[in-house]
Design a protein around this motif. Sequence first.
Motif, PDB file in Angstrom:
ATOM      1  N   ALA A  60      11.510 -64.857   4.072  1.00  0.00           N
ATOM      2  CA  ALA A  60      11.976 -65.550   3.056  1.00  0.00           C
ATOM      3  C   ALA A  60      10.881 -66.300   2.293  1.00  0.00           C
ATOM      4  CB  ALA A  60      13.143 -66.589   3.024  1.00  0.00           C
ATOM      5  N   LEU A  61      10.618 -66.135   0.943  1.00  0.00           N
ATOM      6  CA  LEU A  61       9.477 -66.841   0.396  1.00  0.00           C
ATOM      7  C   LEU A  61      10.002 -67.778  -0.880  1.00  0.00           C
ATOM      8  CD1 LEU A  61       6.745 -67.738  -0.154  1.00  0.00           C
ATOM      9  CD2 LEU A  61       6.503 -65.567  -1.408  1.00  0.00           C
ATOM     10  N   VAL A  62       9.841 -69.074  -0.767  1.00  0.00           N
ATOM     11  CA  VAL A  62      10.396 -69.930  -1.924  1.00  0.00           C
ATOM     12  C   VAL A  62       9.137 -70.275  -2.661  1.00  0.00           C
ATOM     13  CG1 VAL A  62      11.864 -71.782  -2.660  1.00  0.00           C
ATOM     14  CG2 VAL A  62      12.455 -70.357  -0.890  1.00  0.00           C
ATOM     15  N   ALA A  63       9.002 -70.113  -3.981  1.00  0.00           N
ATOM     16  CA  ALA A  63       7.413 -70.303  -4.833  1.00  0.00           C
ATOM     17  C   ALA A  63       7.911 -70.920  -6.047  1.00  0.00           C
ATOM     18  CB  ALA A  63       6.604 -69.194  -4.717  1.00  0.00           C
ATOM     19  N   PRO A  64       7.351 -71.995  -6.589  1.00  0.00           N
ATOM     20  CA  PRO A  64       7.430 -72.474  -7.948  1.00  0.00           C
ATOM     21  C   PRO A  64       7.428 -71.146  -9.057  1.00  0.00           C
ATOM     22  CG  PRO A  64       5.732 -73.704  -6.703  1.00  0.00           C
ATOM     23  CD  PRO A  64       6.053 -72.422  -5.976  1.00  0.00           C
ATOM     24  N   SER A  65       8.344 -71.286  -9.889  1.00  0.00           N
ATOM     25  CA  SER A  65       8.396 -70.250 -10.931  1.00  0.00           C
ATOM     26  C   SER A  65       7.683 -70.680 -11.994  1.00  0.00           C
ATOM     27  CB  SER A  65       9.900 -70.087 -11.209  1.00  0.00           C
ATOM     28  OG  SER A  65      10.134 -69.186 -12.318  1.00  0.00           O
ATOM     29  N   ALA A  66       6.805 -69.369 -12.217  1.00  0.00           N
ATOM     30  CA  ALA A  66       5.892 -69.523 -13.548  1.00  0.00           C
ATOM     31  C   ALA A  66       6.584 -69.397 -14.940  1.00  0.00           C
ATOM     32  CB  ALA A  66       4.784 -68.587 -13.408  1.00  0.00           C
ATOM     33  N   TYR A  67       8.126 -69.056 -14.868  1.00  0.00           N
ATOM     34  CA  TYR A  67       8.545 -68.549 -16.271  1.00  0.00           C
ATOM     35  C   TYR A  67       9.734 -69.319 -16.322  1.00  0.00           C
ATOM     36  CZ  TYR A  67       5.396 -64.417 -15.735  1.00  0.00           C
ATOM     37  OH  TYR A  67       4.445 -63.712 -15.449  1.00  0.00           O
ATOM     38  N   GLY A  68      10.654 -69.264 -17.217  1.00  0.00           N
ATOM     39  CA  GLY A  68      11.688 -70.154 -17.674  1.00  0.00           C
ATOM     40  C   GLY A  68      12.811 -69.680 -16.689  1.00  0.00           C
ATOM     41  N   THR A  69      12.905 -68.435 -16.377  1.00  0.00           N
ATOM     42  CA  THR A  69      14.180 -67.851 -15.576  1.00  0.00           C
ATOM     43  C   THR A  69      13.433 -67.614 -14.182  1.00  0.00           C
ATOM     44  OG1 THR A  69      15.237 -66.993 -17.566  1.00  0.00           O
ATOM     45  CG2 THR A  69      15.831 -66.202 -15.397  1.00  0.00           C
ATOM     46  N   PRO A  70      13.781 -68.158 -12.965  1.00  0.00           N
ATOM     47  CA  PRO A  70      13.487 -68.121 -11.857  1.00  0.00           C
ATOM     48  C   PRO A  70      13.768 -66.486 -11.193  1.00  0.00           C
ATOM     49  CG  PRO A  70      14.999 -69.347 -11.669  1.00  0.00           C
ATOM     50  CD  PRO A  70      14.831 -69.219 -13.088  1.00  0.00           C
ATOM     51  N   ARG A  71      12.995 -66.136 -10.369  1.00  0.00           N
ATOM     52  CA  ARG A  71      13.101 -64.696 -10.067  1.00  0.00           C
ATOM     53  C   ARG A  71      13.649 -64.515  -8.741  1.00  0.00           C
ATOM     54  NH1 ARG A  71       8.740 -59.612  -9.498  1.00  0.00           N
ATOM     55  NH2 ARG A  71      10.214 -57.832  -9.095  1.00  0.00           N
ATOM     56  N   ARG A  72      14.928 -63.557  -8.693  1.00  0.00           N
ATOM     57  CA  ARG A  72      15.433 -63.094  -7.330  1.00  0.00           C
ATOM     58  C   ARG A  72      15.173 -62.067  -6.785  1.00  0.00           C
ATOM     59  NH1 ARG A  72      15.306 -68.115  -7.921  1.00  0.00           N
ATOM     60  NH2 ARG A  72      17.201 -69.543  -8.072  1.00  0.00           N
ATOM     61  N   ALA A  73      14.698 -61.611  -5.906  1.00  0.00           N
ATOM     62  CA  ALA A  73      14.082 -60.226  -5.367  1.00  0.00           C
ATOM     63  C   ALA A  73      14.644 -60.174  -3.734  1.00  0.00           C
ATOM     64  CB  ALA A  73      12.726 -60.057  -5.473  1.00  0.00           C
ATOM     65  N   VAL A  74      15.352 -59.102  -3.573  1.00  0.00           N
ATOM     66  CA  VAL A  74      15.847 -58.624  -2.230  1.00  0.00           C
ATOM     67  C   VAL A  74      15.546 -57.361  -1.739  1.00  0.00           C
ATOM     68  CG1 VAL A  74      17.858 -59.085  -0.781  1.00  0.00           C
ATOM     69  CG2 VAL A  74      17.665 -60.412  -3.143  1.00  0.00           C
ATOM     70  N   VAL A  75      15.252 -57.214  -0.478  1.00  0.00           N
ATOM     71  CA  VAL A  75      14.901 -56.125   0.092  1.00  0.00           C
ATOM     72  C   VAL A  75      15.732 -55.779   1.383  1.00  0.00           C
ATOM     73  CG1 VAL A  75      13.267 -54.441   1.008  1.00  0.00           C
ATOM     74  CG2 VAL A  75      12.676 -55.426  -1.112  1.00  0.00           C
ATOM     75  N   GLY A  76      16.596 -54.977   1.798  1.00  0.00           N
ATOM     76  CA  GLY A  76      17.075 -54.699   2.930  1.00  0.00           C
ATOM     77  C   GLY A  76      18.525 -55.665   3.213  1.00  0.00           C
ATOM     78  N   TRP A  77      18.727 -56.440   2.034  1.00  0.00           N
ATOM     79  CA  TRP A  77      20.074 -57.158   2.143  1.00  0.00           C
ATOM     80  C   TRP A  77      20.851 -57.209   0.924  1.00  0.00           C
ATOM     81  CZ3 TRP A  77      21.100 -63.107   2.013  1.00  0.00           C
ATOM     82  CH2 TRP A  77      22.496 -63.186   2.732  1.00  0.00           C
ATOM     83  N   ASP A  78      21.797 -57.652   0.894  1.00  0.00           N
ATOM     84  CA  ASP A  78      22.797 -57.663  -0.536  1.00  0.00           C
ATOM     85  C   ASP A  78      22.368 -58.648  -1.349  1.00  0.00           C
ATOM     86  OD1 ASP A  78      24.646 -57.213  -2.314  1.00  0.00           O
ATOM     87  OD2 ASP A  78      26.468 -58.399  -0.971  1.00  0.00           O
TER      88      ASP A  78
END
Length: 452
Positions: free
Chosen positions: A311-329
Amino acid sequence: MARDGTLHVCQSCGAVHAKWAGQCSACQGWNTLVEESKAAPPGALKPVSTARGRGLTFESLTSETPEPPRILTGVGEFDRVCGGGVVPGSALLLGGDPGVGKSTLLLEVLAKAARAGARTAYISGEEAIEQIRARARRMGVADAPVALASATSLRDILTTLKRDRFDIVVIDSIQTLWSNAHEAGPGSIVQVRACAAELVRLAKAGGPAVILVGHVTKDGQIAGPRVVEHMVDAVLSFEGERGYPFRILRAGKNRFGATDEIGVFEMGDAGLREVANPSALFLGEGKDRAPGAAVFAGIEGSRPVLVEIQALVAPSAYGTPRRAVVGWDSGRLAMVLAVLEARCGLGFGDRDVYLKVAGGLRVNEPAADLAAAAALISSACDMPLPQGCVVFGEVSLSGEVRPVGRAEARLREAAKLGFDQALAPPGPAQSVGLTAVTRLTEAVERISTNRY
């Protein structure tokens, strides 16, 4: 307006329409309706005489039934997924993405079974015999006594299989076969259903075990009518992520064994290699665990498998934070994030979240909730988990960590690979030191303060 005596059948889902339309109302597919005769609709039975039939003989549930015999192919991972070997007279359906290695796997299965004394045949409707021989030479099985043929006519194939006796026959693929009893083209709903029914009937009438190769659609489902999956005894899927050499054979249906069983292979220059210990393969050889990595002790079928969740939690550069998943629901990730925010006070509303299952494996177990949460907590707090720690447990919406099945098998697999700690729900004492957590807040406190 439809003519009398005709109907229109969708070639993607099999839905029947009274008149032609540009789009199928059932599956939303465009230009998939094909006109067929209404006098003999697909799958319809011919009228039978009114003569009295033979009566049925019933048996009780307590009657003794011997276990079906098995044909051991010599490919251990394939035999494991089939339930201990191929049952004579059974029908199997194998699907997978183009280029994943279906033909390579089945050629190796037939070659090793033939070397062990089984009579095997490989009938291809997609490749010439020279192409199959070239693959066999590359795999090092060119000397195996496998009978090869290239044909697409169902009548010719049935005549040959009734004349010559075989133990295992591979048909590659069912979408290329055609029967002269139907006017539809190869690969259509009518042809796939009719050809599969004839081959299954041949297998059940004392013929060989038939392995059908099936194409898949864009979303990974086996192409053609769903009734084919109901007719066969086992439905196997051969999976693999692009860029990874690992291939996973998974049983979604099996009348002679456990479902959700997996076999793990590694693709190389000389074909597929069986992986006896998939846990060591998916974990890699890293010595230091970085923040945001948690080792999940999961169960795939009947075997425990350890895999790393990153897992990687990083500050969001845009108004809507991104959620990306590979291999999980992705839905379970949203649930875990909501529980961490509402029950544990960890905010992710202004940060991007990336979650990945290492090695190309796809995890579907609810027991991976706590491992994903631990990876997220570790990344958010920049605090790595101990090197010898495994994590498993289901997280409820109230923040409670619920027990999961087969905890002993998970801990035994972890101990075998050198892990000496476990972050999991309370359970029986094992050789692995168990740090029991009953609520997700306890896991947050232990990971953030490095107290186990």
